[in-house]
Design an enzyme around this catalytic site. Structure first.
Site, PDB file in Angstrom:
ATOM      1  N   ALA B  17       0.822  -1.208   0.000  1.00 35.52           N
ATOM      2  CA  ALA B  17       0.000   0.000   0.000  1.00 35.52           C
ATOM      3  C   ALA B  17       0.856   1.257   0.000  1.00 35.52           C
ATOM      4  O   ALA B  17       0.631   2.188  -0.776  1.00 35.52           O
ATOM      5  CB  ALA B  17      -0.933  -0.004   1.211  1.00 35.52           C
ATOM      6  N   SER B  42      10.211   0.823   8.295  1.00 37.95           N
ATOM      7  CA  SER B  42      11.255   0.213   9.094  1.00 37.95           C
ATOM      8  C   SER B  42      11.505  -1.188   8.578  1.00 37.95           C
ATOM      9  O   SER B  42      10.575  -1.968   8.405  1.00 37.95           O
ATOM     10  CB  SER B  42      10.820   0.151  10.555  1.00 37.95           C
ATOM     11  OG  SER B  42      11.659  -0.749  11.240  1.00 37.95           O
ATOM     12  N   LYS B  81      -3.369 -14.079 -15.312  1.00 39.23           N
ATOM     13  CA  LYS B  81      -4.530 -14.621 -14.624  1.00 39.23           C
ATOM     14  C   LYS B  81      -5.775 -14.286 -15.420  1.00 39.23           C
ATOM     15  O   LYS B  81      -6.010 -13.127 -15.754  1.00 39.23           O
ATOM     16  CB  LYS B  81      -4.595 -13.993 -13.225  1.00 39.23           C
ATOM     17  CG  LYS B  81      -5.871 -14.309 -12.478  1.00 39.23           C
ATOM     18  CD  LYS B  81      -5.844 -13.754 -11.071  1.00 39.23           C
ATOM     19  CE  LYS B  81      -7.183 -13.998 -10.393  1.00 39.23           C
ATOM     20  NZ  LYS B  81      -7.230 -13.389  -9.052  1.00 39.23           N
ATOM     21  N   LEU B 337      -4.403  -2.357   4.645  1.00 39.46           N
ATOM     22  CA  LEU B 337      -4.911  -3.008   5.853  1.00 39.46           C
ATOM     23  C   LEU B 337      -5.221  -2.007   6.952  1.00 39.46           C
ATOM     24  O   LEU B 337      -6.012  -2.287   7.856  1.00 39.46           O
ATOM     25  CB  LEU B 337      -3.902  -4.049   6.343  1.00 39.46           C
ATOM     26  CG  LEU B 337      -3.590  -5.134   5.310  1.00 39.46           C
ATOM     27  CD1 LEU B 337      -2.493  -6.063   5.824  1.00 39.46           C
ATOM     28  CD2 LEU B 337      -4.837  -5.936   4.961  1.00 39.46           C
TER      29      LEU B 337
END
Lengths: 513, 511
Positions: B17, B42, B81, B337
């Site tokens: 993201a 990090s 795909k 998320l």
């Protein structure tokens, strides 16, 4: 300066690939104002010349004759070839690439493959083909001709051709006839020997014409009209080592860019070739009649085409081996009349070329000094055996145990000359070659590894090189090859530059209401 | 620059993201004078990056970034795909494919599936799958690019997405973003400084003591939502009553099994397993409900169903289905998320990041942070989550499986209104309506409704504009054209092998 001993008449019997290659080369090199070259062929007799794949030395042959490579590619519907892909040979589901050209540079006098063998003990390595310029370009469908000033890694790219053998013969015929070769149309019904020396004096045609010669070159195919039928030279049979004895060949259509490589796919009792030309795909199945019926082979062949067949499959029978003497009395045999080894490594045309080059190097005069002939025969025997051993390696070093055929091949006793090579490889990955040997170290390494023969160790001298430095050098070389390959034109683009057109796309089916 | 313009954007977190946001923002706005985009991440904090399968919309994103497809495929070990294969979802032993692209051909002004439904009433029992080139070609392992120059060929509109290594994708985007001027700062955030009065985030402070100030903060810090939740207390809308799976194990394995250009989802006793084949390995994972199976058993089930040797230990993940009540609060926008979670059953994770970025670009704020714009962003983002949720619930709800407590639970779920409505409409006479601009098209709903065994009681009367015989003939013709076209496509393996090539891999002549 010519003299009374100079050969006056060279008669070439048969006008397939071998005959016209010989005619073309001799017309250029025997242009002494004295030696006449005649080629006899009959349009009634077909030539074998199925879509041919070659190996890099053909470049030398063409340049020897002063043939412009682009003209040759256009005239013979040729494509470029960077090596051979072997499918299902080491084991079902496996594939490997035998590339032309050498693997990347050696380091401080140590062979690349030795460094590779040590590295693969230390970590998981990419396939060895990642270090071959030809293999990486081939996998991407790319090709460019490296110029004479090419630097590494592009200078490591080496190539050969796929071409239409019928067109190649026509191309060479044109060249030879311009060079003064006289072509006689006719079928030979008899050969006359001189009583004293048993040399062939002349051949007689159906119309009664007699063609005399000092030197005869037998390019009459399997039957060996002069070398065998007239002189009874004898044949050394190798079929216990190479049991395939039949083939069926059929061209088919295909579309899009041709692959710049030959493919060989192993079956239960033989293998199939796939040779992309500009205008069609050459296909053929080579098989052992003891293990596969002709009908089954034909079906297998037709079921594995990627386009519509363009002719009925043509069946061939052969026996692997070589004429006991390639040169007997005043007859030199070239091509199929001198011996046959299946085209697994595309060596048929090369054997002709080598024969021609050696004949020119040892060209006799009318006294036929046996020293020259013996040396020729010694060298040709060596080359035939080199090819034989290399082919046997493909069959015997396999894990395949899915058919009687493979069980036979896997367990047969190989020639001593091959055993010696295998043992040296198996111990420490060493490849030693004699001066005249055909296949370079790269070929042996590629096929040994490809067939799953992994040496137990590497050469001790490798340990003088720092592991981390070697690892990083190898990685740099690999990336260098990859990046260079990415910048090459596609094979289709390169061909289009030469011949000015791309293969047509097929039409897609449409919804029609 | 006008005074109220944003001049410092700070992206917190550098997984998929974060780098997608960085790459897109720098591409579109990077040349605004004085604008500085900074990303803090990090190396100590791992990324989740399992969402490796995508949907065709990713091409829009890649095109926006002017990413060359071949280069991207090579760099991320990607495969192509054409859809998702669902195994054992409807009942054990059953399978269907949710394809990208279209089925058949619309005729007489009505959708193709109405003609197909009519065919069924006439006794033609052919599967809907036979009318989708993506499915027929996909199940044969074949792939080719669309051919818009051949409008009457089914290949004209074939649609595709990618499966790729998400960490390689992040690295790829990082390179683009850094080249476009994004500054990456390595470090762990230990403190968030807010303006006393407004509560706006003013700066984040790193372990090193460095203080990084910004006008706009983009929270890509993952599940925990460092800014959007921990600092600004957005709150979480919990959807676990509809989507009970709350854990997963993910594990890569060596290549093995087939090489189809499809993602595979196989229903298991307490959830489902994904299989995402890449060029160099296969990504696998078991998404499950912890109320119905133990972690140990889930891990064992996963390991027992791999096509190759595992390449790592299974990695556990915990989550809750749902979304942040306000994905954008004050000067903090959350993506990925941090914004919400929906299980990857329809490969939507990366797409949600992408639509979030697109919404932000459309509604890009000034330093005034207009409430109307923020409200619109939040409404649109939540709608996106709701639409996907409904589509996911359909898979669980419309099943015949009754072989485990988990499936008994799912079958009895009281679905969100939107799902119940769609099922009912389809049952009437095959009606499918796409509401507003919802992500999944009529084709997708059709595929899963039919795949999950929902039967339409009738078909649209307009299908009778074609005589019965004509309907059957046309259906046969469409099947034949689709089958022939598939046979002409190269296999995905061939396609990838030639991938370095500038020219397209050839279509073969049908033999």
């Amino acid at each position: 300066m010519t003299n009374e001993h100079t050969i006056r008449n060279v008669v070439i019997v048969g006008g397939g690939t071998a005959g016209w290659m010989a005619a073309a080369a001799l017309s250029r090199y025997l242009d002494n104002g004295c030696t006449k070259i005649t080629l006899i062929e009959s349009e009634e007799i077909g030539t074998i010349g199925v879509g041919e794949a070659t190996i890099p030395p053909l470049i030398t042959f063409n340049s020897m004759l002063g043939i412009n490579e682009n003209d040759f590619v256009a005239a013979t519907k040729a494509t470029f070839k960077l090596g051979i892909e072997f499918v299902n040979w080491g084991a079902i589901g496996e594939r490997y690439f035998h590339p032309f050209g050498s693997f990347t540079q050696d380091l401080q006098g140590v062979h690349f493959h030795q460094l590779y063998l040590r590295e693969r003990k230390r970590r998981v390595m990419q396939d060895v083909s990642s270090w071959s310029m030809s293999a990486v370009a081939a996998a991407m469908g790319r090709y460019a001709r490296p110029g004479v000033n090419a630097r590494p890694p592009l200078s490591g790219l080496n190539y050969a051709f796929h071409f239409d053998a019928g067109l190649y013969a026509a191309f060479l015929r044109n060249f030879a006839e311009k060079g003064g070769v006289r072509r006689i149309e006719g079928k030979i019904v008899d050969a006359k020997l001189d009583g004293e020396r048993g040399n062939v004096e002349s051949v007689v045609l159906t119309d009664g014409a007699v063609v005399e010669g000092d030197l005869f070159i037998d390019c009459s195919g399997f039957r060996g009209l002069l070398i065998e039928q007239a002189l009874g030279t004898g044949y050394e049979d190798w079929s216990h080592w190479l049991p395939c004895d039949r083939a069926a060949a059929v061209p088919c259509s295909y579309s899009g860019d041709p692959d710049p490589f030959t493919r060989s796919t192993a079956y239960e009792a033989g293998w199939q070739w796939r040779i992309p030309l500009q205008h069609r795909m050459g296909n053929g199945i080579v098989y052992s009649s003891a293990h596969l019926s002709d009908d089954a082979a034909r079906e297998l062949l037709l079921a594995n085409l990627e386009g519509a067949p363009l002719a009925e499959p043509r069946h061939l029978s052969f026996r692997t081996g070589r004429r006991n003497l390639a040169w007997n009395r005043n007859v030199v045999s070239l091509g199929l009349s001198s011996g046959f080894v299946e085209p697994l490594e595309s060596t048929a045309i090369h054997l002709i070329q080598t024969g021609i080059a050696r004949l020119l190097g040892l060209f006799p005069d009318r006294r036929f000094n046996p020293v020259e002939r013996d040396e020729y025969n010694r060298q040709m025997q060596g080359t035939f055996e080199d090819v034989r051993d290399f082919i046997i390696l493909h069959y015997t070093k396999t894990k395949r145990d899915d058919s009687e055929f493979w069980n036979y091949c896997r367990t047969l006793t190989v020639p001593d000359s091959l055993t010696a090579k295998e043992e040296l490889w198996r111990a420490k990955g060493r490849i030693f070659r004699d001066e005249l040997e055909l296949f370079p170290t790269t070929s042996w390494v590629a096929v040994m590894l490809g067939q799953g023969v992994i040496p137990e160790d590497y050469e001790p001298i490798v340990d003088a090189l720092d592991e981390e430095k070697v690892a990083s050098a190898l990685e740099q070389m690999r990336l260098g090859i990859l990046q260079t390959a990415e910048r090459l034109p596609t094979h289709g683009e390169f061909l289009a530059e030469i011949v000015g057109q791309r293969p047509a796309e097929p039409e897609l089916p449409e919804f029609v209401f | 620059m006008r005074e109220d313009r944003i001049s410092r954007i700070v992206i917190v977190g550098g997984g998929t993201a974060g780098w997608m946001a960085a790459a897109a923002l720098s591409k579109i706005m990077g040349e605004i004078p004085g604008l500085r985009i900074e990303l803090i991440e990090s190396d100590e904090i791992g990324t989740v990056g399992v969402g490796e399968a995508t949907i065709p919309q990713i091409q829009l994103f890649n095109n926006l970034l002017e990413i060359d497809e071949r280069d991207f495929v090579r760099a991320t070990n990607a495969t192509y795909k054409l859809g998702i294969e669902f195994v054992d979802w409807t009942r054990l032993g059953h399978r269907y494919v949710h394809p990208f692209g279209f089925y058949g051909l619309d005729m007489k002004g009505i959708e193709f599936h109405q003609h197909w439904l009519k065919g069924r009433f006439l006794g033609d029992s052919t599967s809907l799958d036979d009318y989708s080139l993506a499915i027929v070609a996909g199940l044969q392992g074949r792939f080719a690019h669309p051919r818009p120059d051949q409008p009457n060929s089914p290949l004209s509109k074939i649609s595709y997405a990618f499966q790729f290594d998400a960490s390689l994708y992040a690295r790829y985007l990082r390179r683009l973003a850094e080249a476009a001027g994004v500054v990456r700062t390595e470090g762990r955030i230990v403190e968030v400084a807010q303006a006393g009065e407004t509560g706006f985030v003013e700066a984040v402070v790193l372990q090193s003591g460095a203080r990084i100030e910004g006008d706009l903060f983009i929270d890509c810090s993952g599940f925990r939502g460092l800014l959007i939740e921990q600092t600004l207390k957005s709150g979480f809308e919990d959807w676990s009553k509809w989507l009970p799976c709350d854990r997963a194990f993910a594990v890569p394995c060596e290549l093995g099994g087939d090489h189809l250009p499809l993602t595979r989802s196989t229903a298991r006793p307490a959830g489902w397993q994904w299989r995402i084949p890449l060029q160099h390995r296969i990504g696998n994972g078991y998404v499950y409900s912890s109320a119905h199976v133990s972690d140990d058993e889930a891990a064992a089930t996963l390991l027992a169903n791999l096509d190759g040797q595992p390449l790592a230990d299974p990695r556990p993940l915990r989550f809750k289905a749902g979304h942040r009540r306000k994905p954008w609060i004050k000067n903090v926008v959350s993506f990925g998320l941090a914004a919400g979670f929906l299980e990857p059953l329809e490969s939507t994770s990366i797409h949600l990041v992408q639509t979030g970025i697109a919404q932000l670009m459309t509604l890009f704020p000034s330093r005034k942070f207009d409430a109307l714009e923020i409200d619109r962003f939040n409404a649109a983002t939540i709608q996106e989550y709701v639409d996907i949720r409904d589509f996911l619930v359909l898979h669980y709800k419309a099943t015949e499986r009754n072989d485990s407590p988990f499936w008994d639970y799912c079958r009895e779920i009281d679905p969100p209104d939107g799902v119940a409505y769609k099922i009912d409409m389809f049952r009437r006479n095959g009606h499918i309506f796409r509401e507003h601009v919802e992500l999944f098209t009529e084709t997708s709903w059709l595929s899963v409704l039919v795949g999950q065994g929902i039967e339409a009681a009738d078909y649209h009367p307009a299908a009778d504009l074609l005589a019965d015989e004509e309907t059957l003939e046309r259906l046969a013709h469409i099947r034949e054209v689709v089958a022939q076209t598939a046979r002409m496509m190269p296999t995905q393996d061939e396609f990838l092998r030639h991938h370095g090539s500038k020219s397209e891999v050839a279509l073969r002549r049908a033999s």
